[in-house]
Scaffold this motif. Structure first.
Motif, PDB file in Angstrom:
ATOM      1  N   LYS A  57      15.598 -26.914 -53.281  1.00  0.00           N
ATOM      2  CA  LYS A  57      15.513 -28.346 -53.540  1.00  0.00           C
ATOM      3  C   LYS A  57      14.649 -29.002 -52.466  1.00  0.00           C
ATOM      4  O   LYS A  57      14.840 -28.762 -51.277  1.00  0.00           O
ATOM      5  CB  LYS A  57      16.911 -28.977 -53.537  1.00  0.00           C
ATOM      6  N   SER A  58      13.690 -29.799 -52.920  1.00  0.00           N
ATOM      7  CA  SER A  58      12.778 -30.485 -51.997  1.00  0.00           C
ATOM      8  C   SER A  58      12.712 -31.963 -52.331  1.00  0.00           C
ATOM      9  O   SER A  58      12.803 -32.343 -53.506  1.00  0.00           O
ATOM     10  CB  SER A  58      11.358 -29.893 -52.103  1.00  0.00           C
ATOM     11  N   ASN A  59      12.538 -32.790 -51.327  1.00  0.00           N
ATOM     12  CA  ASN A  59      12.280 -34.201 -51.571  1.00  0.00           C
ATOM     13  C   ASN A  59      10.838 -34.364 -52.023  1.00  0.00           C
ATOM     14  O   ASN A  59       9.944 -33.594 -51.635  1.00  0.00           O
ATOM     15  CB  ASN A  59      12.510 -35.022 -50.305  1.00  0.00           C
ATOM     16  N   ILE A  60      10.604 -35.362 -52.866  1.00  0.00           N
ATOM     17  CA  ILE A  60       9.249 -35.663 -53.313  1.00  0.00           C
ATOM     18  C   ILE A  60       8.953 -37.152 -53.139  1.00  0.00           C
ATOM     19  O   ILE A  60       9.857 -37.984 -53.153  1.00  0.00           O
ATOM     20  CB  ILE A  60       9.015 -35.267 -54.791  1.00  0.00           C
ATOM     21  N   LYS A  61       7.693 -37.449 -52.972  1.00  0.00           N
ATOM     22  CA  LYS A  61       7.228 -38.831 -52.953  1.00  0.00           C
ATOM     23  C   LYS A  61       5.873 -38.866 -53.643  1.00  0.00           C
ATOM     24  O   LYS A  61       5.223 -37.822 -53.823  1.00  0.00           O
ATOM     25  CB  LYS A  61       7.114 -39.359 -51.526  1.00  0.00           C
ATOM     26  N   GLY A  62       5.452 -40.053 -54.058  1.00  0.00           N
ATOM     27  CA  GLY A  62       4.186 -40.154 -54.750  1.00  0.00           C
ATOM     28  C   GLY A  62       3.950 -41.529 -55.303  1.00  0.00           C
ATOM     29  O   GLY A  62       4.472 -42.525 -54.782  1.00  0.00           O
ATOM     30  N   SER A  63       3.199 -41.604 -56.396  1.00  0.00           N
ATOM     31  CA  SER A  63       2.859 -42.898 -56.979  1.00  0.00           C
ATOM     32  C   SER A  63       2.516 -42.736 -58.456  1.00  0.00           C
ATOM     33  O   SER A  63       2.233 -41.631 -58.919  1.00  0.00           O
ATOM     34  CB  SER A  63       1.662 -43.511 -56.230  1.00  0.00           C
ATOM     35  N   TYR A  64       2.578 -43.875 -59.166  1.00  0.00           N
ATOM     36  CA  TYR A  64       2.138 -43.894 -60.558  1.00  0.00           C
ATOM     37  C   TYR A  64       1.330 -45.151 -60.803  1.00  0.00           C
ATOM     38  O   TYR A  64       1.799 -46.267 -60.581  1.00  0.00           O
ATOM     39  CB  TYR A  64       3.318 -43.852 -61.525  1.00  0.00           C
ATOM     40  N   ASP A  65       0.091 -44.964 -61.235  1.00  0.00           N
ATOM     41  CA  ASP A  65      -0.809 -46.063 -61.569  1.00  0.00           C
ATOM     42  C   ASP A  65      -0.808 -46.208 -63.089  1.00  0.00           C
ATOM     43  O   ASP A  65      -1.384 -45.381 -63.803  1.00  0.00           O
ATOM     44  CB  ASP A  65      -2.218 -45.758 -61.054  1.00  0.00           C
ATOM     45  N   SER A  66      -0.125 -47.246 -63.584  1.00  0.00           N
ATOM     46  CA  SER A  66       0.021 -47.418 -65.031  1.00  0.00           C
ATOM     47  C   SER A  66      -1.314 -47.750 -65.713  1.00  0.00           C
ATOM     48  O   SER A  66      -1.495 -47.428 -66.896  1.00  0.00           O
ATOM     49  CB  SER A  66       1.043 -48.513 -65.327  1.00  0.00           C
ATOM     50  N   LYS A  67      -2.230 -48.376 -64.990  1.00  0.00           N
ATOM     51  CA  LYS A  67      -3.529 -48.699 -65.586  1.00  0.00           C
ATOM     52  C   LYS A  67      -4.402 -47.455 -65.709  1.00  0.00           C
ATOM     53  O   LYS A  67      -5.016 -47.212 -66.751  1.00  0.00           O
ATOM     54  CB  LYS A  67      -4.240 -49.768 -64.744  1.00  0.00           C
ATOM     55  N   GLU A  68      -4.444 -46.681 -64.657  1.00  0.00           N
ATOM     56  CA  GLU A  68      -5.246 -45.465 -64.671  1.00  0.00           C
ATOM     57  C   GLU A  68      -4.495 -44.286 -65.292  1.00  0.00           C
ATOM     58  O   GLU A  68      -5.079 -43.222 -65.511  1.00  0.00           O
ATOM     59  CB  GLU A  68      -5.674 -45.106 -63.239  1.00  0.00           C
ATOM     60  N   LYS A  69      -3.165 -44.504 -65.519  1.00  0.00           N
ATOM     61  CA  LYS A  69      -2.290 -43.449 -66.046  1.00  0.00           C
ATOM     62  C   LYS A  69      -2.331 -42.198 -65.164  1.00  0.00           C
ATOM     63  O   LYS A  69      -2.407 -41.055 -65.642  1.00  0.00           O
ATOM     64  CB  LYS A  69      -2.659 -43.101 -67.485  1.00  0.00           C
ATOM     65  N   LEU A  70      -2.275 -42.448 -63.855  1.00  0.00           N
ATOM     66  CA  LEU A  70      -2.389 -41.372 -62.867  1.00  0.00           C
ATOM     67  C   LEU A  70      -1.067 -41.185 -62.135  1.00  0.00           C
ATOM     68  O   LEU A  70      -0.523 -42.121 -61.556  1.00  0.00           O
ATOM     69  CB  LEU A  70      -3.495 -41.705 -61.859  1.00  0.00           C
ATOM     70  N   LEU A  71      -0.559 -39.957 -62.175  1.00  0.00           N
ATOM     71  CA  LEU A  71       0.699 -39.605 -61.511  1.00  0.00           C
ATOM     72  C   LEU A  71       0.398 -38.705 -60.310  1.00  0.00           C
ATOM     73  O   LEU A  71      -0.314 -37.707 -60.433  1.00  0.00           O
ATOM     74  CB  LEU A  71       1.617 -38.875 -62.490  1.00  0.00           C
ATOM     75  N   VAL A  72       0.965 -39.077 -59.164  1.00  0.00           N
ATOM     76  CA  VAL A  72       0.825 -38.275 -57.940  1.00  0.00           C
ATOM     77  C   VAL A  72       2.212 -37.917 -57.436  1.00  0.00           C
ATOM     78  O   VAL A  72       3.065 -38.792 -57.250  1.00  0.00           O
ATOM     79  CB  VAL A  72       0.057 -39.045 -56.840  1.00  0.00           C
ATOM     80  N   LEU A  73       2.470 -36.618 -57.245  1.00  0.00           N
ATOM     81  CA  LEU A  73       3.754 -36.134 -56.744  1.00  0.00           C
ATOM     82  C   LEU A  73       3.515 -35.132 -55.619  1.00  0.00           C
ATOM     83  O   LEU A  73       2.743 -34.185 -55.788  1.00  0.00           O
ATOM     84  CB  LEU A  73       4.558 -35.454 -57.856  1.00  0.00           C
ATOM     85  N   ASN A  74       4.170 -35.336 -54.495  1.00  0.00           N
ATOM     86  CA  ASN A  74       4.036 -34.415 -53.365  1.00  0.00           C
ATOM     87  C   ASN A  74       5.407 -34.036 -52.817  1.00  0.00           C
ATOM     88  O   ASN A  74       6.201 -34.912 -52.458  1.00  0.00           O
ATOM     89  CB  ASN A  74       3.220 -35.061 -52.237  1.00  0.00           C
TER      90      ASN A  74
END
Length: 282
Positions: A57-74
């Motif tokens: 199990k790992s923690n994750i952080k990131g972002s979601y740009d609804s306009k660009e429909k871009l998901l970032v998960l690290n």
């Protein structure tokens, strides 16, 4: 943000996905995601190889740009693992890809880059994810088809359940001779043991670094809290099953609270078997 990787279970997170990691050598590993999104920022956790010998199990952080429909998960922090290797050996998933509509529960897939905690590259591959709710619906449909089919015997119908398999993937279980390495944020840790289901007179011996702390202890509904200080490099907590109660196997819910996050697992043992949790100061 509250941080679902710290204090809440996957069933409580607003966004839940189940799928696989495909490595470049064509091997597949189960992969789960649970996270929340607020103002475009994502916080949550992942579970790799759920129910397997290397469950992590790992923690994750990131972002979601609804306009660009871009998901970032690290992935950025190991919470626990069954793997018998040091934390520095872990390959962390870094993903960036397209997701059409986060709030509409759309599937997503794409390539990821694997990096060690020091930033050096490791294994790359692909992740293929579907919303957990949709996977559960497909599992329920499959179960209904199996039950209605005349091709399967009643014995097979009684023992095969896609939904039960999914439920197994949703819980961390430590079995015979397995060890769960738990990375604590602080040296002061509280372990709680209790029966999360029907109390059936499961009894255990509990050892801390080889010393018997609880002898022939009957697991109850009320939590038994045990404060532990991690003075050395690690503290080993061992659960030994004395019996299997009135409903086999012997099961004990175990919670580890370091003041910053709550980690839950469960031991599942036959009489005489034991499982361990190794607490390490992160």
């Amino acid at each position: 943000m509250s941080g679902y990787g710290q204090q809440q279970d996957i069933l409580d997170a607003p966004y839940k996905y189940l799928g696989v990691i495909k490595l470049n050598d064509t091997s597949f590993i189960s992969y789960k995601l649970a996270f929340e999104e607020k103002d475009g920022l994502i916080q949550g956790y992942s579970i790799t190889d759920a129910g397997g010998p290397h469950e992590t199990k790992s923690n994750i952080k990131g972002s979601y740009d609804s306009k660009e429909k871009l998901l970032v998960l690290n992935e950025y922090d190991i919470v626990y693992t069954k793997s018998p290797i040091t934390e520095l050996d872990f390959c962390l998933v870094n993903f960036q890809g397209r997701l059409r509509a986060l709030k509409k529960g759309k599937p997503f897939s794409g390539n990821f880059k694997g990096v060690y905690p020091d930033g050096k590259p490791c294994l790359d591959g692909q992740i293929i994810m579907s919303p957990l709710a949709k996977v559960e619906k497909r599992a329920e449909k499959a179960d209904k088809l199996i039950q209605k089919s005349k091709k399967f015997s009643q014995k097979i119908k009684d023992n095969v359940s896609a939904r039960t398999t999914l439920d197994t993937l949703s819980m961390s279980v430590v079995k015979k001779d397995e060890n769960l390495n738990v990375f604590a944020k602080t040296r002061q840790v509280t372990i709680s043991i209790y029966d999360a289901g029907k109390v059936d007179n499961d009894r255990i011996n509990l050892y801390i670094d080889g010393k018997l702390l609880l002898k022939d202890y009957a697991i109850a509904k009320d939590k038994k809290e045990i404060p532990i200080t991690i003075n050395d490099a690690q503290v080993i907590v061992k659960v030994e099953a004395i019996n299997e109660g009135t409903s086999a196997p012997n099961t004990v819910k175990v919670e580890i609270n370091d003041g910053q996050r709550l980690i839950s697992t469960r031991t599942s043992l036959k009489t005489g078997d034991h499982a361990s949790l190794t607490l390490l100061k992160q």
